[in-house]
Design a protein around this motif. Structure first.
Motif, PDB file in Angstrom:
ATOM      1  N   ASN A 142     -34.040 -37.565 -13.667  1.00  0.00           N
ATOM      2  CA  ASN A 142     -35.377 -37.066 -13.329  1.00  0.00           C
ATOM      3  C   ASN A 142     -35.616 -35.729 -14.025  1.00  0.00           C
ATOM      4  O   ASN A 142     -35.957 -34.715 -13.396  1.00  0.00           O
ATOM      5  CB  ASN A 142     -35.554 -36.923 -11.820  1.00  0.00           C
ATOM      6  CG  ASN A 142     -36.980 -36.532 -11.430  1.00  0.00           C
ATOM      7  OD1 ASN A 142     -37.929 -36.795 -12.155  1.00  0.00           O
ATOM      8  ND2 ASN A 142     -37.114 -35.880 -10.286  1.00  0.00           N
ATOM      9  N   GLU A 149     -41.949 -33.109 -13.863  1.00  0.00           N
ATOM     10  CA  GLU A 149     -40.741 -33.918 -13.853  1.00  0.00           C
ATOM     11  C   GLU A 149     -41.064 -35.336 -14.291  1.00  0.00           C
ATOM     12  O   GLU A 149     -42.224 -35.761 -14.294  1.00  0.00           O
ATOM     13  CB  GLU A 149     -40.123 -33.952 -12.454  1.00  0.00           C
ATOM     14  CG  GLU A 149     -39.619 -32.621 -11.944  1.00  0.00           C
ATOM     15  CD  GLU A 149     -39.033 -32.744 -10.551  1.00  0.00           C
ATOM     16  OE1 GLU A 149     -37.840 -32.457 -10.397  1.00  0.00           O
ATOM     17  OE2 GLU A 149     -39.762 -33.131  -9.619  1.00  0.00           O
ATOM     18  N   LYS A 151     -40.618 -38.057 -12.737  1.00  0.00           N
ATOM     19  CA  LYS A 151     -41.250 -38.831 -11.663  1.00  0.00           C
ATOM     20  C   LYS A 151     -42.762 -38.681 -11.639  1.00  0.00           C
ATOM     21  O   LYS A 151     -43.471 -39.545 -11.104  1.00  0.00           O
ATOM     22  CB  LYS A 151     -40.680 -38.415 -10.309  1.00  0.00           C
ATOM     23  CG  LYS A 151     -41.061 -37.020  -9.845  1.00  0.00           C
ATOM     24  CD  LYS A 151     -40.503 -36.724  -8.474  1.00  0.00           C
ATOM     25  CE  LYS A 151     -40.874 -35.327  -7.996  1.00  0.00           C
ATOM     26  NZ  LYS A 151     -42.338 -35.115  -7.881  1.00  0.00           N
ATOM     27  N   PHE A 176     -36.293 -41.192  -7.081  1.00  0.00           N
ATOM     28  CA  PHE A 176     -36.177 -39.873  -7.688  1.00  0.00           C
ATOM     29  C   PHE A 176     -36.086 -38.758  -6.653  1.00  0.00           C
ATOM     30  O   PHE A 176     -36.834 -38.715  -5.675  1.00  0.00           O
ATOM     31  CB  PHE A 176     -37.388 -39.597  -8.574  1.00  0.00           C
ATOM     32  CG  PHE A 176     -37.365 -40.271  -9.919  1.00  0.00           C
ATOM     33  CD1 PHE A 176     -36.242 -40.234 -10.718  1.00  0.00           C
ATOM     34  CD2 PHE A 176     -38.499 -40.925 -10.390  1.00  0.00           C
ATOM     35  CE1 PHE A 176     -36.227 -40.841 -11.964  1.00  0.00           C
ATOM     36  CE2 PHE A 176     -38.492 -41.532 -11.638  1.00  0.00           C
ATOM     37  CZ  PHE A 176     -37.364 -41.485 -12.429  1.00  0.00           C
ATOM     38  N   SER A 181     -31.602 -39.780  -9.836  1.00  0.00           N
ATOM     39  CA  SER A 181     -32.191 -41.081  -9.551  1.00  0.00           C
ATOM     40  C   SER A 181     -31.176 -41.879  -8.751  1.00  0.00           C
ATOM     41  O   SER A 181     -29.975 -41.797  -9.016  1.00  0.00           O
ATOM     42  CB  SER A 181     -32.529 -41.829 -10.844  1.00  0.00           C
ATOM     43  OG  SER A 181     -32.765 -43.198 -10.582  1.00  0.00           O
TER      44      SER A 181
END
Length: 321
Positions: A142, A149, A151, A176, A181
């Protein structure tokens, strides 16, 4: 360290394999630290289908590891028994899609994704300009920078599990959290699809230039390094803890803590893998002693030490001059 050559046995069990197998391949040649021992077998899959074929037919008890660009990786001096999978050209595609989306293979460098998105007028991925490494590592960790980020922009990712089954994972499936992860560590990411927004290429490139300038001024990007060494503990900055513990410029053998940014370890004098790991563990011990905070490695450490040598936290017991 030299391992038994098992490449012929693997080829015999996989007559339709299209990728390349290399025995006792030096890992120092393909990692950013330029240190460490060999891989017993280094496998370069041709593409996702070839990778799945290999995983379905390899011996179940054969250890298997995957690397991308080798940016956030420290290989120990005894090398890596089993197979190291190095993703290459078959995982290097970049395609801009309708709706301000971009699809990329996981060996693509983060900086190249940022630039391709900018040139396609896709905003939202400029932060990747500040992250060393490839998209595979970004998915696994991540990865983020400058307030964004992975995500925040990922739609889905493709991965191959240890049995050779191919999966399509949504962002929620990725699990995440900060630099993490929850996808099983032995699943291999092969592709990612990102969602951006409409943006002006000139504005995005200007923002990327600011990120690049910041990195060059504040990080040792021209050194042999593995990127950020330790994760930021909750409520703290790792580099501030390292600095407060008196570790800026600290040296072990051929490795030192960067004077420019002390959350970076650098190989500036022909360091061994043990030099680098010993330095990192000594920094962790000093930070623990001065602040009570236990730093967690962000760099992945792979393989085994030379016979009879210590590893991990035991390395910090050696006095450093």
């Amino acid at each position: 360290m030299t391992y038994p050559d098992i490449t012929q046995d693997l080829k015999a069990a996989m007559p339709d394999l299209r990728g390349r197998l290399a025995a006792n391949a030096p890992m120092a040649d393909i990692t950013w630290f330029r240190a460490g021992g060999p891989a017993q077998v280094l496998y370069f899959p041709a593409d996702e289908a070839d990778l799945a074929y290999f995983l379905k037919r390899k011996p179940k008890d054969l250890p298997t590891f995957v690397i991308g660009l080798g940016s956030n990786l420290l290989v120990r001096d005894g090398g890596v028994p089993g197979v190291v999978i190095r993703l290459g050209r078959g995982f290097a595609g970049i395609t801009a899609e309708a709706g301000h989306r971009i699809r990329v293979g996981t060996v693509v460098p983060d900086v190249k994704v940022a630039r391709a998105a900018a040139e396609a007028g896709i905003a939202g991925l400029a932060f990747y300009r500040g992250i060393p490494g490839s998209i595979g590592g970004a998915l696994r960790m991540n990865a983020g920078a400058h307030g964004s980020e992975t995500k925040d922009v990922l739609i889905e990712a493709r991965a191959v599990d240890p049995e050779g089954n191919i999966h399509v994972l949504s962002r929620d499936d990725m699990g995440f959290t900060y630099r993490h992860s929850s996808v099983p560590a032995d699943w291999i990411f092969t592709e990612a699809l990102y969602q951006g927004t409409l943006g002006d290429p000139a504005d995005i490139l200007a923002a990327m230039d600011e990120v690049a300038e910041y990195r060059e001024q504040n990080q040792p990007i021209k050194e042999r390094t593995g990127g950020s060494t330790f994760k930021n503990p909750p409520g703290h900055s790792a580099w501030k803890l390292v600095d407060a513990a008196g570790c800026r410029g600290l040296r072990v053998g051929g490795a030192s803590v960067s004077e420019k940014h002390c959350n970076f370890l650098i190989n500036d004098q022909g360091a061994t893998g043990e030099d680098i790991e010993r330095l990192g563990e000594t920094v962790r011990a000093r930070v623990k002693a001065t602040s009570g905070v236990t730093l967690e490695w962000e760099i992945i450490r792979l393989g085994q030490p030379l016979e009879g040598r210590p590893v991990g936290e035991a390395l910090a017991e050696t006095v450093v001059s």
